[in-house]
Design a protein around this motif. Structure first.
Motif: not given
Length: 324
Positions: A112-113, A92-96, A133-140
């Protein structure tokens, strides 16, 4: 473009937390396993610092990290993440901050929020650093998708669903409703102004109730009012709607678009004191004409009832079906 194939998909989740975000993460784990993936929950405290040794990222073990309410999702757990190219990890976005410990695994951020994650974004170096960043993004939520797009970040929709217990309870309920207005603790500063203007109406803050008690409140009340910040596609408006409440919201966050809370514009108001007379007038009309007004939320309830099927399809589009 075909979905990637992973040996194991790890899902990082805040331990012992029973809120919308952790439940969504468990829903993801269940959906992935139903698609044939080896999905596992990884529970951690908010300030957890993992150790890294020879390709293994290990989180501190926690006793009883999963709330009993999530047992039915039946997703196995682990505290070890194999940081290998053939695996993936959803956070989740809180654990970047956890991204710094991952070098080979394929990471996904599930927003998520998004408003609640802005502090973590700043600590990470801002959206510029997130974009690189080397990352893919998902949106809630659509709100998160549009927010990220403004930052030149493409996010894929993975919208969670309202628990089936609420849908089932709604289908089996034919009882009467009392003239009661429910509201959450968030946005209370503004809702109290509404109460001051309409002290003759019955107002009930949703605080200190068990989940089953909240469900019964929704089943027996006529209106749910929410002037909170709506940092994601919040659960409470959906639960209230599917259980038969009319809905009035503000226009902050995800409530500001017609996708995350698809109700008529006449039921959404700016949280301005100048709007209070209009809001109170709308509330009184709903309370006196509930039987007709509830029909205005039929489309919203139908969308909520179909959320799980859409969620499963979205998860399959992102991660594919293992072995097929």
């Amino acid at each position: 473009m075909p979905a990637p194939s992973y040996r194991t998909i790890y899902i990082l989740c805040h331990a012992r937390s029973r809120t919308g975000g952790p439940e969504a993460l468990h829903q993801l784990g269940r959906a992935l396993r139903d698609l044939g993936h080896d999905a596992r929950m990884v529970y951690a405290e908010s300030d957890a610092v993992p150790t890294c040794l020879k390709g293994v990222v290990r989180f501190p073990e926690i006793a009883d990290p999963m709330p009993a309410a999530y047992e039915h999702y039946d997703v196995p757990r682990t505290f070890e993440v194999l940081d290998e190219p053939g695996n993936a990890m959803v956070i989740g976005e809180l654990h970047l901050d956890i991204l710094q410990y991952l070098s080979e695994i394929s990471p996904y951020i599930w927003w998520l929020s998004i408003d609640n994650g802005l502090r973590a974004v700043r600590a990470f170096g801002g959206f510029g650093a997130v974009r690189l960043a080397r990352v893919k993004h998902l949106c809630q939520s659509y709100y998160a998708m549009s927010y990220l797009l403004e930052k030149n970040i493409l996010g894929f929709p993975v919208f969670d669903y309202t628990t089936p217990q609420h849908v089932t309870a709604a289908a089996g309920w034919d009882g009467s409703r009392v003239d009661r207005i429910l509201y959450p603790a968030r946005g209370k500063w503004f809702t109290e102004w509404l109460q001051w203007w309409a002290p003759d109406l019955a107002w009930q803050e949703i605080v200190g109730f068990s989940p089953s008690e909240v469900r019964n409140l929704f089943l027996t009340s006529k209106l749910y009012v929410d002037f909170g910040s709506h940092p994601g596609k919040d659960r409470m408006p959906r639960e209230a709607a599917i259980l038969g409440c009319c809905i009035v919201t503000g226009q902050r966050g995800s409530a500001g678009n017609s996708f995350d809370i698809p109700i008529l514009a006449g039921y959404k108001f700016r949280d301005s004191r100048l709007q209070i007379p209009r809001i109170v007038r709308a509330i009184r009309q709903i309370m006196s004409d509930y039987q007709n007004r509830i029909g205005d939320f039929e489309i919203y309830r139908a969308i909520i009832a179909g959320e799980r099927l859409e969620f499963n399809a979205q998860v399959e589009r992102v991660f594919g079906r293992n072995g097929g």
